[in-house]
Design a protein around this motif. Structure first.
Motif, PDB file in Angstrom:
ATOM      1  N   ASP A 188       0.834  -1.214   0.000  1.00  0.00           N
ATOM      2  CA  ASP A 188       0.000   0.000   0.000  1.00  0.00           C
ATOM      3  C   ASP A 188       0.866   1.261   0.000  1.00  0.00           C
ATOM      4  O   ASP A 188       0.603   2.237   0.707  1.00  0.00           O
ATOM      5  N   PHE A 189       1.908   1.218  -0.839  1.00  0.00           N
ATOM      6  CA  PHE A 189       2.890   2.294  -0.866  1.00  0.00           C
ATOM      7  C   PHE A 189       2.278   3.666  -1.125  1.00  0.00           C
ATOM      8  O   PHE A 189       2.575   4.631  -0.405  1.00  0.00           O
ATOM      9  N   ALA A 190       1.451   3.792  -2.144  1.00  0.00           N
ATOM     10  CA  ALA A 190       0.948   5.114  -2.533  1.00  0.00           C
ATOM     11  C   ALA A 190       0.224   5.805  -1.384  1.00  0.00           C
ATOM     12  O   ALA A 190       0.502   6.976  -1.075  1.00  0.00           O
ATOM     13  N   GLU A 191      -0.701   5.116  -0.759  1.00  0.00           N
ATOM     14  CA  GLU A 191      -1.477   5.716   0.324  1.00  0.00           C
ATOM     15  C   GLU A 191      -0.583   6.134   1.489  1.00  0.00           C
ATOM     16  O   GLU A 191      -0.732   7.234   2.044  1.00  0.00           O
ATOM     17  N   ALA A 192       0.356   5.263   1.858  1.00  0.00           N
ATOM     18  CA  ALA A 192       1.236   5.562   2.985  1.00  0.00           C
ATOM     19  C   ALA A 192       2.205   6.700   2.651  1.00  0.00           C
ATOM     20  O   ALA A 192       2.483   7.565   3.488  1.00  0.00           O
ATOM     21  N   PHE A 193       2.710   6.711   1.424  1.00  0.00           N
ATOM     22  CA  PHE A 193       3.658   7.747   1.013  1.00  0.00           C
ATOM     23  C   PHE A 193       2.975   9.106   0.945  1.00  0.00           C
ATOM     24  O   PHE A 193       3.559  10.134   1.324  1.00  0.00           O
ATOM     25  N   ILE A 194       1.742   9.131   0.492  1.00  0.00           N
ATOM     26  CA  ILE A 194       0.988  10.383   0.422  1.00  0.00           C
ATOM     27  C   ILE A 194       0.820  10.990   1.812  1.00  0.00           C
ATOM     28  O   ILE A 194       0.922  12.214   1.996  1.00  0.00           O
ATOM     29  N   LEU A 195       0.590  10.154   2.810  1.00  0.00           N
ATOM     30  CA  LEU A 195       0.466  10.664   4.183  1.00  0.00           C
ATOM     31  C   LEU A 195       1.759  11.342   4.629  1.00  0.00           C
ATOM     32  O   LEU A 195       1.726  12.390   5.289  1.00  0.00           O
ATOM     33  N   LEU A 196       2.904  10.760   4.279  1.00  0.00           N
ATOM     34  CA  LEU A 196       4.179  11.381   4.622  1.00  0.00           C
ATOM     35  C   LEU A 196       4.343  12.730   3.939  1.00  0.00           C
ATOM     36  O   LEU A 196       4.799  13.702   4.548  1.00  0.00           O
ATOM     37  N   LEU A 197       3.973  12.794   2.661  1.00  0.00           N
ATOM     38  CA  LEU A 197       4.107  14.047   1.916  1.00  0.00           C
ATOM     39  C   LEU A 197       3.153  15.116   2.450  1.00  0.00           C
ATOM     40  O   LEU A 197       3.518  16.297   2.540  1.00  0.00           O
ATOM     41  N   LYS A 198       1.950  14.720   2.808  1.00  0.00           N
ATOM     42  CA  LYS A 198       0.999  15.682   3.365  1.00  0.00           C
ATOM     43  C   LYS A 198       1.523  16.274   4.673  1.00  0.00           C
ATOM     44  O   LYS A 198       1.378  17.472   4.938  1.00  0.00           O
ATOM     45  N   ASP A 199       2.153  15.436   5.484  1.00  0.00           N
ATOM     46  CA  ASP A 199       2.753  15.920   6.726  1.00  0.00           C
ATOM     47  C   ASP A 199       3.878  16.905   6.430  1.00  0.00           C
ATOM     48  O   ASP A 199       3.998  17.951   7.099  1.00  0.00           O
ATOM     49  N   GLN A 200       4.691  16.593   5.424  1.00  0.00           N
ATOM     50  CA  GLN A 200       5.775  17.498   5.044  1.00  0.00           C
ATOM     51  C   GLN A 200       5.231  18.863   4.615  1.00  0.00           C
ATOM     52  O   GLN A 200       5.710  19.906   5.058  1.00  0.00           O
ATOM     53  N   LEU A 201       4.232  18.843   3.754  1.00  0.00           N
ATOM     54  CA  LEU A 201       3.678  20.098   3.231  1.00  0.00           C
ATOM     55  C   LEU A 201       2.976  20.914   4.314  1.00  0.00           C
ATOM     56  O   LEU A 201       2.983  22.150   4.282  1.00  0.00           O
ATOM     57  N   LYS A 202       2.376  20.226   5.265  1.00  0.00           N
ATOM     58  CA  LYS A 202       1.704  20.929   6.365  1.00  0.00           C
ATOM     59  C   LYS A 202       2.725  21.677   7.216  1.00  0.00           C
ATOM     60  O   LYS A 202       2.497  22.832   7.612  1.00  0.00           O
ATOM     61  N   ARG A 203       3.841  21.019   7.500  1.00  0.00           N
ATOM     62  CA  ARG A 203       4.856  21.614   8.358  1.00  0.00           C
ATOM     63  C   ARG A 203       5.833  22.501   7.589  1.00  0.00           C
ATOM     64  O   ARG A 203       6.435  23.410   8.162  1.00  0.00           O
ATOM     65  N   LYS A 204       5.986  22.227   6.286  1.00  0.00           N
ATOM     66  CA  LYS A 204       6.953  22.965   5.468  1.00  0.00           C
ATOM     67  C   LYS A 204       6.273  23.352   4.154  1.00  0.00           C
ATOM     68  O   LYS A 204       6.496  22.723   3.113  1.00  0.00           O
TER      69      LYS A 204
END
Length: 237
Positions: free
Chosen positions: A199-215
């Motif tokens: 389930d790479f895509a879903e999990a990776f998107i969560l990481l990117l969303k966290d990055q964009l929220k903080r940065k």
């Protein structure tokens, strides 16, 4: 070598220009391949086996200790895909360097290696320091740094050293099915079977969303605004 220590999000116009230019170039290369009567070559598992060096073993340990399994497998697949598409660079490359940059290219997405900057540059610093600690020569350590820093730089990575181009191709194929026409179907299937996507895509998107929220000014901002999440979710291998 001049190292990439900062990355600002490109403008949409600039990124679209690079994307269209790249698609035209790759399309012409595929047409030439057909006209020349060449076919994609199957690449067996032995060709993308992990280089048996102490630094590679330690790098796997480093990434495994701080990364979820889906991210670790992404690093393995990115390396394997890069090796399988080495025909795109037409130059010799260092397999150990390619593996080290590939397996560590997303270190900046982990808590331990997030220093507050755009994740590519944060990860590049950690990868460079690791390489030096393992006795890797400075020119090779710098190349690993640039592999990590530039792995998602569309229109830029392709023009750099073959290792930088190959991590760009390998990671791009795995994340968004880019360049899927440049790899033998059987090779692609075997790589994904060896290193499952989990389930790479879903999990990776969560990481990117966290990055964009903080940065909010992270480099990936523009790609995401252009629909990168949707492209990731559409990957069907």
């Amino acid at each position: 070598m001049s190292l990439t220590n900062t990355k600002s999000p490109p403008s949409k116009l600039c990124l679209l220009h690079h994307m269209v230019k790249g698609e035209i170039y790759d399309g012409l290369a595929r047409v030439k391949r057909r006209l020349d009567g060449k076919t994609l070559q199957y690449v067996a598992k032995k060709n993308y086996a992990v280089p048996d060096t102490p630094a590679c073993m330690k790098a796997i340990e480093l990434v495994r200790d701080c990364s979820p399994e889906f991210l670790l497998n992404h690093g393995f697949r990115s390396y394997a895909f890069g090796v399988a598409m080495s025909h795109k660079v037409k130059k010799n490359y260092d397999k150990e360097v390619l593996f080290l940059g590939s397996i560590m290219h997303d270190l900046g997405l982990t808590k331990e290696h997030d220093h507050g900057g755009t994740f590519e540059c944060d990860g590049a610093k950690s990868a460079y320091n690791f390489a030096i600690s393992q006795g890797i020569e400075i020119p090779k350590a710098e190349l690993i740094h640039e592999m990590v820093a530039l792995h998602d730089s569309i229109g830029v990575a392709q023009a750099h050293e073959p290792e930088v181009a190959l991590i760009h191709y390998g990671a791009g194929l795995d994340v968004a099915a880019l360049w899927h026409k440049d790899i033998h179907p059987k090779t692609l299937t075997e790589i994904v079977t060896t290193y499952p996507r989990l389930d790479f895509a879903e999990a990776f998107i969560l990481l990117l969303k966290d990055q964009l929220k903080r940065k909010p000014e992270s480099y990936m901002k523009t790609l995401i605004e252009l629909g990168f999440y949707e492209k990731m979710l559409a990957v069907n291998f």
